[in-house]
Scaffold this motif. Sequence first.
Motif, PDB file in Angstrom:
ATOM      1  N   THR A 177       1.916   1.358  -5.610  1.00 45.65           N
ATOM      2  CA  THR A 177       2.214   0.546  -6.797  1.00 45.65           C
ATOM      3  C   THR A 177       2.795   1.380  -7.937  1.00 45.65           C
ATOM      4  N   SER A 178       2.634   2.710  -7.868  1.00 45.72           N
ATOM      5  CA  SER A 178       3.254   3.615  -8.846  1.00 45.72           C
ATOM      6  C   SER A 178       3.125   5.017  -8.263  1.00 45.72           C
ATOM      7  N   SER A 179       3.600   6.032  -8.986  1.00 44.50           N
ATOM      8  CA  SER A 179       3.500   7.386  -8.435  1.00 44.50           C
ATOM      9  C   SER A 179       2.053   7.859  -8.379  1.00 44.50           C
ATOM     10  N   THR A 180       1.139   7.164  -9.075  1.00 48.24           N
ATOM     11  CA  THR A 180      -0.261   7.601  -9.071  1.00 48.24           C
ATOM     12  C   THR A 180      -1.222   6.496  -8.618  1.00 48.24           C
ATOM     13  N   SER A 181      -0.704   5.474  -7.940  1.00 46.30           N
ATOM     14  CA  SER A 181      -1.611   4.385  -7.532  1.00 46.30           C
ATOM     15  C   SER A 181      -1.074   3.656  -6.308  1.00 46.30           C
ATOM     16  N   GLY A 182      -1.963   2.942  -5.645  1.00 46.88           N
ATOM     17  CA  GLY A 182      -1.569   2.183  -4.464  1.00 46.88           C
ATOM     18  C   GLY A 182      -2.679   1.252  -4.020  1.00 46.88           C
ATOM     19  N   VAL A 183      -2.317   0.335  -3.140  1.00 50.71           N
ATOM     20  CA  VAL A 183      -3.254  -0.683  -2.670  1.00 50.71           C
ATOM     21  C   VAL A 183      -3.343  -0.612  -1.149  1.00 50.71           C
ATOM     22  N   ILE A 184      -4.560  -0.680  -0.640  1.00 46.61           N
ATOM     23  CA  ILE A 184      -4.749  -0.873   0.798  1.00 46.61           C
ATOM     24  C   ILE A 184      -5.022  -2.355   1.000  1.00 46.61           C
ATOM     25  N   MET A 185      -4.269  -2.985   1.868  1.00 45.24           N
ATOM     26  CA  MET A 185      -4.476  -4.421   2.082  1.00 45.24           C
ATOM     27  C   MET A 185      -4.518  -4.765   3.566  1.00 45.24           C
ATOM     28  N   GLU A 186      -5.111  -5.912   3.851  1.00 50.36           N
ATOM     29  CA  GLU A 186      -5.136  -6.425   5.221  1.00 50.36           C
ATOM     30  C   GLU A 186      -4.652  -7.857   5.190  1.00 50.36           C
ATOM     31  N   ILE A 187      -3.994  -8.250   6.265  1.00 53.24           N
ATOM     32  CA  ILE A 187      -3.672  -9.659   6.404  1.00 53.24           C
ATOM     33  C   ILE A 187      -3.958 -10.077   7.839  1.00 53.24           C
ATOM     34  N   TRP A 188      -4.791 -11.121   7.945  1.00 60.38           N
ATOM     35  CA  TRP A 188      -5.233 -11.616   9.250  1.00 60.38           C
ATOM     36  C   TRP A 188      -4.490 -12.928   9.520  1.00 60.38           C
ATOM     37  N   MET A 189      -3.634 -12.867  10.530  1.00 61.10           N
ATOM     38  CA  MET A 189      -2.739 -13.998  10.782  1.00 61.10           C
ATOM     39  C   MET A 189      -3.085 -14.664  12.107  1.00 61.10           C
ATOM     40  N   PRO A 190      -3.527 -15.916  12.038  1.00 59.73           N
ATOM     41  CA  PRO A 190      -4.020 -16.577  13.252  1.00 59.73           C
ATOM     42  C   PRO A 190      -2.902 -17.024  14.179  1.00 59.73           C
ATOM     43  N   ALA A 191      -3.230 -17.051  15.476  1.00 61.79           N
ATOM     44  CA  ALA A 191      -2.253 -17.446  16.490  1.00 61.79           C
ATOM     45  C   ALA A 191      -1.851 -18.917  16.330  1.00 61.79           C
ATOM     46  N   ASN A 192      -2.781 -19.729  15.810  1.00 61.74           N
ATOM     47  CA  ASN A 192      -2.496 -21.172  15.716  1.00 61.74           C
ATOM     48  C   ASN A 192      -1.954 -21.582  14.347  1.00 61.74           C
ATOM     49  N   TRP A 193      -1.370 -20.641  13.623  1.00 59.79           N
ATOM     50  CA  TRP A 193      -0.915 -20.866  12.241  1.00 59.79           C
ATOM     51  C   TRP A 193       0.066 -22.027  12.106  1.00 59.79           C
ATOM     52  N   GLU A 194       1.011 -22.101  13.049  1.00 53.74           N
ATOM     53  CA  GLU A 194       2.029 -23.163  12.935  1.00 53.74           C
ATOM     54  C   GLU A 194       1.407 -24.544  13.062  1.00 53.74           C
ATOM     55  N   GLN A 195       0.517 -24.712  14.046  1.00 54.86           N
ATOM     56  CA  GLN A 195      -0.128 -26.010  14.249  1.00 54.86           C
ATOM     57  C   GLN A 195      -1.060 -26.350  13.094  1.00 54.86           C
ATOM     58  N   LYS A 196      -1.546 -25.318  12.378  1.00 56.06           N
ATOM     59  CA  LYS A 196      -2.574 -25.538  11.357  1.00 56.06           C
ATOM     60  C   LYS A 196      -1.996 -25.689   9.945  1.00 56.06           C
ATOM     61  N   GLY A 197      -0.694 -25.831   9.818  1.00 58.72           N
ATOM     62  CA  GLY A 197      -0.164 -26.160   8.495  1.00 58.72           C
ATOM     63  C   GLY A 197       0.621 -25.067   7.795  1.00 58.72           C
ATOM     64  N   LYS A 198       0.771 -23.882   8.460  1.00 56.94           N
ATOM     65  CA  LYS A 198       1.614 -22.807   7.908  1.00 56.94           C
ATOM     66  C   LYS A 198       1.205 -22.419   6.495  1.00 56.94           C
TER      67      LYS A 198
END
Length: 540
Positions: free
Chosen positions: A92-113
């Motif tokens: 996010t800058s020369s002295t900072s940053g973010v660790i993130m996760e994103i969990w994406m389900p296999a049934n995403w399209e059927q479940k409303g995107k």
Amino acid sequence: MKSTSYSNLFTAAAVVSFPFTSASTPSNKFSNRCSGLLQSFHPDQQTSVLVAEFLPKGSNFTNPSNHPSCAGGWLGSSILSDICRLRLNVTTSSTSGVIMEIWMPANWEQKGKRFSMTGNGGLGGCIAFDDLNFISSQGFATAGHNNGHDGDTGVPFFNRPEVVKDFAYRALLTATKVGKKAVKQLYSQSHRKSYFLGCSSGGRQGLKAAQDFPEEYDGIIAGAAGNNWNNLMSSFSYYWKFAAGGNNPPVLTAEQWAAWRDEALNQCDGIDGVRDLVIEDPRKCKLRPESKLCAPGKNWASDRCFTTAQVTFIRKLYEPFYGNNGTFLFPGFGPGDETLTSLWFATTAPQFTVDWYRYALLNDETWTVEANFNLDAVDNANRIDPYNISTLKDLSKLKASGHKLLTYHGLGDGLLTSETSDRYYESVVRMMGLPSAQLDEFYRYFPISGLSHCSLGNGAWYIGAANQYVAAPATTTDPEGSVLTSMVKWVEQGIPPERITGRGFTTDGKLASTKDHCKWPLRNTYLGGNSNKRNSWGCS
Ligand SMILES: *[C@@H]1O[C@H](CO)[C@@H](O)[C@H](O)[C@H]1NC(C)=O
Ligand SMILES: *[C@@H]1O[C@H](CO)[C@@H](O)[C@H](O)[C@H]1NC(C)=O
Ligand SMILES: *[C@@H]1O[C@H](CO)[C@@H](O)[C@H](O)[C@H]1NC(C)=O
Ligand SMILES: *[C@@H]1O[C@H](CO)[C@@H](O)[C@H](O)[C@H]1NC(C)=O
């Protein structure tokens, strides 16, 4: 815990698609696309992929945070649905940053995107993995982040203003934008609707988004919001130092706190017409600790009564925190869960205040509550207000965006009083000059009786909200009328929530009560009949 069944998974797969190793089964294609993100996902110079892995339903998961204070972010045991797990490092800058996760389900399209972002707690620092697990099992591609530093502590703020900036809002905004790009990369199409849900610090993050970048979320759910942040941080030490006299020795023992909680319930539980360990409306509860004062010659050991000093302390707990010149700063504690309130009265000064002043506001490691905390220090904190973390603005940007905000607060929240959410709501009415009927178009507030801080409580506390899923019995799925399903209905069908359905459970996990909680400024009102049944309550 949620049940997982490997045997069913394998049996079903073997029947429908023998031989099992076929590379063309849909789940295989999804898992290949997922692991391929390690190479294929590079949305910008700032983002690198740490992990891209397919996790089938039922697989074990270990919390990857190595900070001990983050252990509570993962109490679940296994993955609830087939997901693609992506772990990213975003600068996010020369002295900072973010660790993130994103969990994406296999049934995403059927479940409303749908895309959803989760929140953090305290001074966190910790990804809400249980929220990621549950919400992704509802079909949402669900992201979380470490808020720019690891652990529920303010030490990483020391002389690093960019880390404070991430904590105030930038980690959330950055992770949201990157998360949406990951969704587009994996599914080859953009999300249809975007949501945020968080509680406590996460509630403040939700309000921050609603005030400053509402375009990112079609629907924002902000629970028990810790806005008015500087005064909230100061309030813990105000009560510790000036109400409890430094609390050394402790003003009340654990046993005495529990006795006082019982007395508070005794005094106020019946006001609503039902004795059920739930104070339906704390606004009507005016406690009288003097009822527990020892008569001359009596004491706790002989009569379970309190000294004058103890009674004085208890009275001050419920009085507001006023600053220089009598300026209102923060409401006093709410009644009904005093054993939770007691957590702020350890023998050492509240860590949140210490960390906030030392590392975020003053960059002075020698600062102590005992020597340095006073009302001038509080004024100074409000002058600094780093990156507008106070989160007290109006909602004109939200209104203009056409997006929605739903706030809630447990009326049994002994850690962070619901009165602060009442006050924010009324301040928006005044700042925007809009009565409730017009705020209703984009902002609705639901006080939840019998809910403690974010999760658990004596009443119908389970509303399908952030930080609640692992605490609910395994048989509970996201109920109709919960905050999440209500928000989806509001955003996607234009049907706004009038009431939020809560559920309470027996200690062995059976459904004990159901209640439809009323929208502010209406109050849950007992109509008669079995108080555990929703039809016994109305709004007035
Ligand atoms: C998950 O972990 C538990 C406890 O460590 C172990 O008994 C079980 O075999 C593991 N399951 C899988 C699928 O790895
Ligand atoms: C994240 O990236 C930054 C900048 O490149 C690097 O200094 C840091 O070590 C990385 N963190 C992890 C966990 O990979
Ligand atoms: C309090 O009043 C004094 C004297 O009028 C003034 O100088 C000071 O700025 C006020 N402080 C606050 C926090 O309003
Ligand atoms: C805080 O908000 C005000 C008003 O929106 C703005 O002028 C100011 O630049 C903000 N300060 C920071 C540090 O973001």
